[in-house]
Design an enzyme around this catalytic site. Structure first.
Site, PDB file in Angstrom:
ATOM      1  N   ILE A  86      -0.913   0.276  13.130  1.00  0.00           N
ATOM      2  CA  ILE A  86      -0.837   1.724  12.905  1.00  0.00           C
ATOM      3  C   ILE A  86      -2.188   2.277  12.443  1.00  0.00           C
ATOM      4  O   ILE A  86      -2.524   3.421  12.704  1.00  0.00           O
ATOM      5  CB  ILE A  86       0.227   2.019  11.809  1.00  0.00           C
ATOM      6  CG1 ILE A  86       1.575   1.370  12.161  1.00  0.00           C
ATOM      7  CG2 ILE A  86       0.374   3.514  11.574  1.00  0.00           C
ATOM      8  CD1 ILE A  86       2.141   1.763  13.500  1.00  0.00           C
ATOM      9  N   THR A  87      -2.971   1.447  11.770  1.00  0.00           N
ATOM     10  CA  THR A  87      -4.224   1.871  11.134  1.00  0.00           C
ATOM     11  C   THR A  87      -5.111   2.709  12.044  1.00  0.00           C
ATOM     12  O   THR A  87      -5.376   2.332  13.182  1.00  0.00           O
ATOM     13  CB  THR A  87      -5.010   0.620  10.682  1.00  0.00           C
ATOM     14  OG1 THR A  87      -4.144  -0.196   9.903  1.00  0.00           O
ATOM     15  CG2 THR A  87      -6.252   1.000   9.895  1.00  0.00           C
ATOM     16  N   TYR A  98       6.409  12.724  20.033  1.00  0.00           N
ATOM     17  CA  TYR A  98       7.610  13.184  19.318  1.00  0.00           C
ATOM     18  C   TYR A  98       8.161  14.437  19.995  1.00  0.00           C
ATOM     19  O   TYR A  98       9.370  14.627  20.120  1.00  0.00           O
ATOM     20  CB  TYR A  98       7.318  13.527  17.850  1.00  0.00           C
ATOM     21  CG  TYR A  98       6.601  12.480  17.038  1.00  0.00           C
ATOM     22  CD1 TYR A  98       6.654  11.130  17.377  1.00  0.00           C
ATOM     23  CD2 TYR A  98       5.867  12.844  15.910  1.00  0.00           C
ATOM     24  CE1 TYR A  98       5.984  10.183  16.619  1.00  0.00           C
ATOM     25  CE2 TYR A  98       5.207  11.902  15.146  1.00  0.00           C
ATOM     26  CZ  TYR A  98       5.247  10.576  15.509  1.00  0.00           C
ATOM     27  OH  TYR A  98       4.576   9.661  14.745  1.00  0.00           O
ATOM     28  N   HIS A 158      -8.927  12.082  18.470  1.00  0.00           N
ATOM     29  CA  HIS A 158      -8.817  10.662  18.810  1.00  0.00           C
ATOM     30  C   HIS A 158     -10.178  10.140  19.275  1.00  0.00           C
ATOM     31  O   HIS A 158     -10.841  10.788  20.081  1.00  0.00           O
ATOM     32  CB  HIS A 158      -7.806  10.452  19.943  1.00  0.00           C
ATOM     33  CG  HIS A 158      -6.386  10.540  19.494  1.00  0.00           C
ATOM     34  ND1 HIS A 158      -5.356  10.835  20.359  1.00  0.00           N
ATOM     35  CD2 HIS A 158      -5.822  10.366  18.283  1.00  0.00           C
ATOM     36  CE1 HIS A 158      -4.219  10.833  19.688  1.00  0.00           C
ATOM     37  NE2 HIS A 158      -4.474  10.555  18.424  1.00  0.00           N
ATOM     38  N   GLY A 207       0.836  -1.198   0.000  1.00  0.00           N
ATOM     39  CA  GLY A 207       0.000   0.000   0.000  1.00  0.00           C
ATOM     40  C   GLY A 207       0.875   1.254   0.000  1.00  0.00           C
ATOM     41  O   GLY A 207       2.071   1.187   0.286  1.00  0.00           O
ATOM     42  N   GLU A 265      -3.920  11.666  27.748  1.00  0.00           N
ATOM     43  CA  GLU A 265      -4.887  12.666  27.313  1.00  0.00           C
ATOM     44  C   GLU A 265      -6.235  12.332  27.935  1.00  0.00           C
ATOM     45  O   GLU A 265      -6.399  11.272  28.540  1.00  0.00           O
ATOM     46  CB  GLU A 265      -4.956  12.749  25.785  1.00  0.00           C
ATOM     47  CG  GLU A 265      -5.295  11.446  25.093  1.00  0.00           C
ATOM     48  CD  GLU A 265      -5.029  11.491  23.575  1.00  0.00           C
ATOM     49  OE1 GLU A 265      -4.027  12.072  23.150  1.00  0.00           O
ATOM     50  OE2 GLU A 265      -5.836  10.919  22.834  1.00  0.00           O
TER      51      GLU A 265
END
Lengths: 402, 296
Positions: free
Chosen positions: B97-98, B167, B255, B18, B217
């Site tokens: 990861i999706t 990050y 999210h 992909g 969060e």
């Protein structure tokens, strides 16, 4: 995605969940006809319920001065008058904000003779990663308040997703609610129907508040849902075109609808500093930092991990449509994302707009040198920053200085 | 020296053909990650980038290469199937990861994984990175979508629900000369694999990890559960940050799992649980590393 009460009731009807007789309509004439039919069959009291997504309808006020988005009537003429006052008018409740919501559909329902009220819901228990049926004898109340003050009054039954809800589990809940006799069998049918609706629709919440024991004209007792709420998992809508068709864009903030067309996650807030960020966590943290330095965020906006130049430009255009915005903070940690794409999107949008607002830009990550060059050569008066904290302080200062 | 993955961990990419999967397979290879196989049904026998053999099934890939871990880059409707294929192949670790998998699919996946030895990271997560430093893997094991250049080998463990906020913390550490033992992004979905607590238990037991950063969060109670364990069991310094103190209740903040509902999952509740547990609280992301340095 949230559904209207009438849509939730349609789905529950299909699953065999017992409800007092109801129909929905969009004109006062239709409301009168439905009410006349119900009254002709022996009903004595009819509920007229405004259809908006927000809660608190009963205590809401219409902008034309009419009181209450849920009213009880004894005659078809009265139903007609109430329907005329509600339809085409804007209802303001504690959940709508001052702008309120336009009412264009009504539920006309038989208002039953209620003997007892319960609370019933199916939702996800995040800790268990399983569905849970929640019930309480404190029907009609705010369940959050019940949970906080009398947690022992809440019944919880977890469902094994590999098996589904079993009748014995429904009986357990029914007995705990104090139901006896043939009400137990009614509860089993109803509970299994509610659970099946949750599972098959990919719902995040199905709530009956209240679920009632009602007395029928012949004197027997029945279990019936008197109100219904249903929310769906947005991620599962791809496999439910019939449910996606129920989306009511008029219930969503126009800028949020526009953002969703560009696959941007945008939520309007009531401050004056717009934010444009990549990543949901960083976007929330950016709002928090603005607040920490005394500013007020105007929105949550996550442009995602792989935004295009067009998406970035669209994002800026959307935040600029919010008239209360007095400044913009761009905070990008473009780890794998090309910062120069972001920079080009910002420059394109800045050239388009007539609104000249302070824009503070913090870019970190891939191809950041090219991005800085693009911004510097654009001729636009951007303010630059190398850290999130510094960027937040700069935009708060820029917005607060005259 | 690390948790969950090491620089020499052998990795399969499910969905390597992909657009998204191939791009990140390339970046991981460039980073020095041992990407030993790709899986793409119907393309068995081909090679990715003239280098990585492609198999039709995960089981074949495991048998032929000895891989123990996979990364999933398939579209949301196919992701639950891909995770369970990895589980059935007996992998130690599956990193999904999706983003955008239906909650119901993840409920089924979690049910099916009960009693199985495979661990799951994600979904909707940035993945996991153990920075390298050895001759075989000078830069280490990068699984997922994180930017490789921000990591340095070292002794700070980082676990985060959010990718970019994670990050941010890693980059601050690196800029201050502090390397990382492992960075784990556990993802932003309400039903997911390993939790903050699962990662923190491993960091606490890892002899090389000397300090821990936990980034949470709003939504759910996973941060509170981790804090309760840390209070009673963890002797290493832990710093926590919670995003979303200004988020309105009842709204899903990007999210799927970031929502305050039923009065649960507020930033204030999580921060007070952190304080009670002796966790250093950073009120802004910029304070994360300063707070940790004071505690080390």
């Amino acid at each position: 995605m949230n559904l209207h009460e009438y849509q939730a009731r349609q789905l529950l009807d299909q699953a065999g969940v017992a409800q007092a007789a109801w129909e929905f309509c969009a004109t006062p004439e239709a409301a009168r006809d439905i009410a006349a039919r119900f009254l002709g069959k022996g009903a004595t009291l009819i509920a007229v319920k405004a259809q908006i997504h927000a809660g608190g309808r009963g205590r809401g006020t219409f902008k034309n001065g009419f009181q209450g988005g849920v009213r009880l009537c004894r005659t078809a003429e009265d139903v007609y008058e109430k329907a005329r006052a509600m339809l085409g008018n804007v209802l303001v409740t504690r959940q709508t904000g001052p702008e309120g919501r336009l009412v264009d559909k009504l539920i006309i329902a038989v208002a039953p003779d209620i003997r007892k009220e319960f609370y019933l819901a199916v939702l996800l228990d995040r800790v268990a990663s399983r569905p849970v049926v929640m019930a309480s004898t404190e029907g009609g109340m705010d369940i959050e308040e019940v949970a906080a003050q009398t947690p022992d009054k809440i019944i919880r039954e977890h469902i094994d997703p590999a098996i589904g809800m079993m009748p014995y589990q429904a009986r357990k809940v029914a007995i705990a609610l104090g139901l006896r006799g043939n009400l137990i069998a009614q509860a089993v049918r109803l509970l299994l129907g509610v659970y099946r609706t949750w599972w098959e629709c990919d719902a995040t919440l199905v709530e009956l508040n209240p679920l009632c024991i009602v007395k029928t004209p012949d004197g027997s007792e029945m279990l019936q849902a008197v109100d219904a709420k249903l929310s769906l998992d947005d991620n599962a809508l791809f496999r439910h075109p019939e449910l996606l068709a129920m989306r009511d864009l008029a219930e969503e903030a126009p800028l949020e609808v526009e953002a969703s067309r560009f696959n941007l996650s945008y939520i309007k807030l009531d401050g004056n500093i717009a934010c444009l960020v990549n990543g949901a966590g960083l976007a929330m943290a950016t709002m928090d930092v603005i607040r920490h330095y005394g500013g007020h965020p105007a929105n949550f906006l996550d442009i995602g991990g792989g935004a295009s130049r067009e998406q970035v430009a669209a994002a800026l255009e959307i935040v600029l449509q919010d008239a209360s915005v007095k400044g913009i903070l761009v905070n990008i940690f473009g780890g794998i994302m090309d910062c120069d794409i972001i920079a080009n999107g910002i420059v394109a949008a800045a050239r388009q707009t007539a609104r000249k607002l302070p824009v503070v830009i913090r870019l970190e990550g891939n191809n950041v040198e090219a991005a800085r060059k693009t911004l510097a050569e654009s001729g636009q008066a951007f303010i630059y920053s190398n850290s999130m904290d510094d960027a937040a302080q700069k935009i708060v200062k820029a917005v607060n200085s005259p | 020296m690390s948790i969950l993955v090491k620089p020499d961990t052998k990795v399969i990419i499910q969905g390597i053909m992909g657009r998204f999967g191939s791009r990140h397979a390339q970046l991981s290879l460039a980073y020095g990650t041992q990407i030993v196989a790709g899986v793409s049904p119907g393309r068995g026998g081909q090679r990715f980038a003239n280098q990585v053999p492609i198999f039709d099934t995960v089981t074949e890939a495991v048998q032929q290469t000895g891989a123990t871990t996979s990364a999933i880059f398939v579209p949301p409707p196919l992701a639950a199937d891909a995770i369970l294929e990895g589980v059935s192949a007996g992998l130690d670790l599956v990193v999904c990861i999706t983003e955008g998998i239906p909650v119901k699919d993840m409920i089924k996946v979690k049910r099916a994984m009960t009693g199985k030895p495979t661990l799951l990271i994600g979904p909707n997560c940035p993945g996991i990175v153990t920075p390298g430093g050895s001759q075989d893997s000078p830069r280490g094991c990068r699984i997922g979508i994180g930017p490789g250049y921000i990591y340095r080998p070292g002794s700070i463990g980082v676990v985060s629900r959010s990718g970019t906020l994670g990050y941010e913390a890693v980059w601050q550490l690196t800029c201050r000369g502090l390397g990382q033992s492992t960075f784990v992004g556990i993802g932003g979905d309400p039903v997911h694999g390993i939790s903050h607590l699962d990662a923190i238990k491993r960091f606490a037991a890892d002899p090389e990890t000397q300090g821990i950063i936990m980034i949470g969060e709003i939504g759910g109670t996973a941060e509170e559960e981790a804090a309760a364990w840390i209070r009673d069991n963890c002797r290493k310094p832990v710093v926590g940050f919670v995003a979303g103190s200004t988020a309105p209740p009842g709204r899903r903040m990007g999210h799927a799992g970031a929502i305050i509902s039923g009065g649960q999952g507020t930033a204030a509740a999580k921060i007070s649980a952190f304080r009670e547990a002796g966790i250093g609280v950073a009120m802004t992301p910029a304070e994360i590393v300063d707070t940790l340095v004071r505690m080390l």
